[in-house]
Design a protein around this motif. Structure first.
Motif, short mmCIF file in Angstrom:
data_model
loop_
_atom_site.label_atom_id
_atom_site.label_comp_id
_atom_site.label_asym_id
_atom_site.label_seq_id
_atom_site.Cartn_x
_atom_site.Cartn_y
_atom_site.Cartn_z
N ASP A 106 -5.95 -7.84 7.75
CA ASP A 106 -7.38 -8.03 7.51
C ASP A 106 -7.78 -9.40 8.01
N ASP A 136 -1.09 -3.86 6.87
CA ASP A 136 -2.52 -3.97 7.12
C ASP A 136 -2.83 -5.43 7.43
N ASN A 179 0.85 -1.19 0.00
CA ASN A 179 0.00 0.00 0.00
C ASN A 179 0.89 1.24 0.00
#
Length: 139
Positions: free
Chosen positions: A34, A32, A26
């Motif tokens: 998830d 991140d 990103n």
């Protein structure tokens, strides 16, 4: 932190884990996480998180983790029993060499009942194994 992060992270909990898919691709270059699934080792359930659809690759990684986790837990169980044997030996030594009468009075009945229960289970299980081995050798 190493630049080679795995694609998945498993947050262990008492009866399984939460499964996260890691994303480092990103613009902010942050990690991140998830959540994609919840695993229950006790009943074997693997539930997707929310609307996420588990892919065959997800399932392969999860199944591998479950197998490895079960092996670790089984090894720990046996290690805990070996530790319990050490504690029994240390307890016997304590009772024989250092325990005061009042201390022995506090623990003797509980220890005797626990040891009697354990002995009963072990003797019954040993007899079952011997009977099974005997019936298997009669073939």
């Amino acid at each position: 932190m190493s630049g080679d992060l795995p694609d998945y992270y498993f947050r262990v909990r008492e009866n399984g884990a939460f499964v996260f898919r890691l994303d480092t691709e990103n613009r902010q270059r942050r990690i991140d996480m998830d959540q994609i699934a919840v695993i229950n080792i006790n009943n074997g359930q693997i539930k997707p998180h929310g609307q996420y659809q588990l892919t065959p690759d997800d399932m392969a990684v999860i199944d591998k983790w479950v197998a490895e986790r079960k092996a670790v837990l089984a090894k720990r169980d046996v290690d805990d029993i070996h530790r319990a044997i050490d504690y029994l030996n240390l307890t016997a030594h304590w009772a024989q060499t250092r325990a005061e009468d009042e201390q022995l009075e506090q623990v003797t009945d509980d220890l005797l009942l626990a040891m009697h229960d354990l002995r009963s289970v072990l003797v019954r299980k040993k007899a079952d194994r011997l009977m099974k081995a005997r019936s298997g050798s009669d073939d």
